[in-house]
Scaffold this motif. Structure first.
Motif, mmCIF file in Angstrom:
data_model
loop_
_atom_site.group_PDB
_atom_site.id
_atom_site.type_symbol
_atom_site.label_atom_id
_atom_site.label_comp_id
_atom_site.label_asym_id
_atom_site.label_seq_id
_atom_site.Cartn_x
_atom_site.Cartn_y
_atom_site.Cartn_z
ATOM 1 N N ALA A 223 0.869 -1.173 0.028
ATOM 2 C CA ALA A 223 0.227 0.207 0.128
ATOM 3 C C ALA A 223 0.944 1.338 -0.132
ATOM 4 N N GLU A 224 1.982 1.283 0.733
ATOM 5 C CA GLU A 224 2.660 2.421 0.912
ATOM 6 C C GLU A 224 3.475 2.671 -0.581
ATOM 7 N N ALA A 225 4.013 1.557 -1.115
ATOM 8 C CA ALA A 225 4.797 1.722 -2.399
ATOM 9 C C ALA A 225 3.463 2.218 -3.521
ATOM 10 N N SER A 226 2.511 1.869 -3.381
ATOM 11 C CA SER A 226 1.456 2.287 -4.587
ATOM 12 C C SER A 226 1.201 3.688 -4.037
ATOM 13 N N ARG A 227 1.205 3.928 -2.903
ATOM 14 C CA ARG A 227 0.824 5.513 -2.602
ATOM 15 C C ARG A 227 2.252 6.449 -2.926
ATOM 16 N N ARG A 228 3.232 5.837 -2.876
ATOM 17 C CA ARG A 228 4.432 6.659 -3.106
ATOM 18 C C ARG A 228 4.724 6.611 -4.511
ATOM 19 N N GLY A 229 4.430 5.742 -5.397
ATOM 20 C CA GLY A 229 4.600 5.419 -6.866
ATOM 21 C C GLY A 229 6.120 4.940 -6.688
ATOM 22 N N ALA A 230 6.373 3.988 -5.854
ATOM 23 C CA ALA A 230 7.757 3.531 -5.477
ATOM 24 C C ALA A 230 7.648 1.976 -6.009
ATOM 25 N N PRO A 231 8.906 1.485 -6.329
ATOM 26 C CA PRO A 231 9.015 -0.015 -6.490
ATOM 27 C C PRO A 231 9.102 -0.570 -5.223
ATOM 28 N N LEU A 232 8.679 -1.852 -4.995
ATOM 29 C CA LEU A 232 8.601 -2.629 -3.886
ATOM 30 C C LEU A 232 9.925 -3.760 -3.886
ATOM 31 N N LEU A 233 10.721 -3.760 -2.956
ATOM 32 C CA LEU A 233 11.804 -4.679 -2.903
ATOM 33 C C LEU A 233 11.569 -5.700 -1.794
ATOM 34 N N ALA A 234 11.100 -6.906 -1.932
ATOM 35 C CA ALA A 234 10.867 -7.842 -1.177
ATOM 36 C C ALA A 234 12.053 -8.711 -0.599
ATOM 37 N N VAL A 235 12.604 -8.638 0.580
ATOM 38 C CA VAL A 235 13.957 -9.231 0.964
ATOM 39 C C VAL A 235 13.435 -10.489 1.980
ATOM 40 N N HIS A 236 14.162 -11.608 1.730
ATOM 41 C CA HIS A 236 13.850 -12.876 2.374
ATOM 42 C C HIS A 236 15.430 -13.363 2.532
ATOM 43 N N ALA B 193 2.055 -13.290 -3.416
ATOM 44 C CA ALA B 193 1.325 -13.626 -4.635
ATOM 45 C C ALA B 193 -0.085 -12.673 -4.490
ATOM 46 N N ASN B 194 -0.767 -12.783 -3.406
ATOM 47 C CA ASN B 194 -2.176 -12.162 -3.341
ATOM 48 C C ASN B 194 -1.956 -10.564 -3.264
ATOM 49 N N PHE B 195 -0.911 -9.993 -2.804
ATOM 50 C CA PHE B 195 -0.850 -8.652 -2.634
ATOM 51 C C PHE B 195 -0.152 -8.021 -3.998
ATOM 52 N N ALA B 196 0.488 -8.913 -4.681
ATOM 53 C CA ALA B 196 0.871 -8.321 -5.981
ATOM 54 C C ALA B 196 -0.219 -8.209 -6.972
ATOM 55 N N GLU B 197 -1.374 -9.209 -6.964
ATOM 56 C CA GLU B 197 -2.515 -8.969 -7.727
ATOM 57 C C GLU B 197 -3.434 -7.778 -7.218
ATOM 58 N N ARG B 198 -3.297 -7.567 -6.006
ATOM 59 C CA ARG B 198 -4.360 -6.329 -5.468
ATOM 60 C C ARG B 198 -3.532 -5.042 -5.849
ATOM 61 N N TYR B 199 -2.178 -4.940 -6.024
ATOM 62 C CA TYR B 199 -1.578 -3.775 -6.423
ATOM 63 C C TYR B 199 -0.725 -4.083 -7.777
ATOM 64 N N PRO B 200 -1.405 -4.138 -8.664
ATOM 65 C CA PRO B 200 -0.916 -4.347 -10.081
ATOM 66 C C PRO B 200 0.093 -3.151 -10.504
ATOM 67 N N ASP B 201 -0.235 -1.975 -9.735
ATOM 68 C CA ASP B 201 0.736 -0.748 -10.345
ATOM 69 C C ASP B 201 2.136 -0.800 -9.716
#
Length: 298
Positions: free
Chosen positions: A173-186, A222-230
């Motif tokens: 949600a924050e990345a969508s609001r900021r127009g920023a990419p998301l880096l998921a670290v595991h 997966a689920n969140f990527a579908e909800r935030y396609p931007d």
């Protein structure tokens, strides 16, 4: 949501420069969320039976109560300069900082804190109030530290736990609001037990283990990527210390998001070892997200 309504963004102030930095960030966060801003100063002196008014012969504006009111007025004015469109209220609330701000978190959309404050422990890497609120607050806590930047990704730590899922949702949600990419670290060293009584093998197939960890990361997103396609999403999967990897990534991030607790053997702690380490050493602002157990605080 209509403009400037709903649960407020709350910022705690104590008259320090770090607190004013937090006020400016909080004002911008309130503007981005179209929410009001509430500035709070916890006033502990009444509990010590200390005289609060001006001493005899002192100027009318002297005294501890007036000083507390000046802290709030200065912060409200600073918020108005940072985000003139945001409605701002201020309050001096009697009580110690941690319980006062914890009570404020019950109705807040976001709590914003500086990483250090005034007093004899100001030289610590992180203030004790910030640590306590990060562990116990009933809303996400944004800790203002390091370099605030408009570029770079939102970085989120992912470990497959329930608390991590809350952090991932917040980060998307924050990345969508900021127009920023998301880096998921595991990042992983060895498998972690996910439930009581789990028996882990003494010898591991590292390739198979890496494949399992990669699958777990993909499933968590997966689920969140579908909800935030931007939101453009990148993965970083590696073997190593999760805290060390997140701290390193924070050098180029505009925000780091972590869950308050993880899935490891110390997951029962209110603030997990990874979130605690990142809280102390991140180079960027940090949000700590708790699983919403809103009935566990008196």
């Amino acid at each position: 949501m209509s403009s400037n309504t709903g649960a407020p963004v709350v910022v705690g102030v104590d008259g320090s420069a770090d607190a004013l930095d937090a006020v400016r960030v909080a004002a911008r966060e309130a503007a981005a969320r179209r929410r009001p801003l509430r500035v709070v100063h916890a006033f502990i002196w009444p509990l010590t039976a200390t005289p609060l008014g001006a001493a005899e012969g002192a100027p009318a504006g002297a005294g501890l109560r007036h000083q507390a009111e000046r802290y709030v007025a200065e912060a409200v004015a600073e918020a108005g300069r940072a985000a003139p469109e945001v409605p701002v209220t201020g309050a001096v609330v009697d009580g110690a900082a941690t319980p006062v701000l914890l009570d404020e978190s019950r109705e807040a959309a976001l709590m914003v804190l500086g990483h250090r404050g005034l007093g004899g422990f100001a030289g610590l890497l992180i203030g004790s109030v910030t640590v306590q609120l990060s562990a116990h607050a009933l809303c996400p806590v944004l800790v203002v530290r390091g370099e605030s930047r408009a570029d770079g990704p939102v970085v989120v730590g992912v470990d497959g736990s329930e608390c991590s899922a809350e952090a991932v949702e917040f980060a998307f949600a924050e990345a969508s609001r900021r127009g920023a990419p998301l880096l998921a670290v595991h990042a992983w060293l060895f498998p972690s037990p996910v439930g009581p009584g789990d028996v882990l093998p003494l010898v591991y197939d590292l390739d198979a283990l890496a494949a399992d960890e990669e699958r777990s990361l993909a499933e968590s997103l997966a689920n969140f990527a579908e909800r935030y396609p931007d939101v453009p999403v990148r993965h970083r999967l590696m073997r190593g210390s999760p805290a060390r990897v997140l701290v390193e990534e924070s050098k180029t991030a505009q925000l780091v998001v972590v869950g308050a607790r993880g899935r490891g053997p110390l997951a029962g702690l209110l603030l997990g070892s990874v979130s605690h380490a990142v809280l102390h050493h991140a180079h960027s602002p940090l949000v700590i997200v708790r699983h919403p157990e809103r009935d566990d605080v008196s």
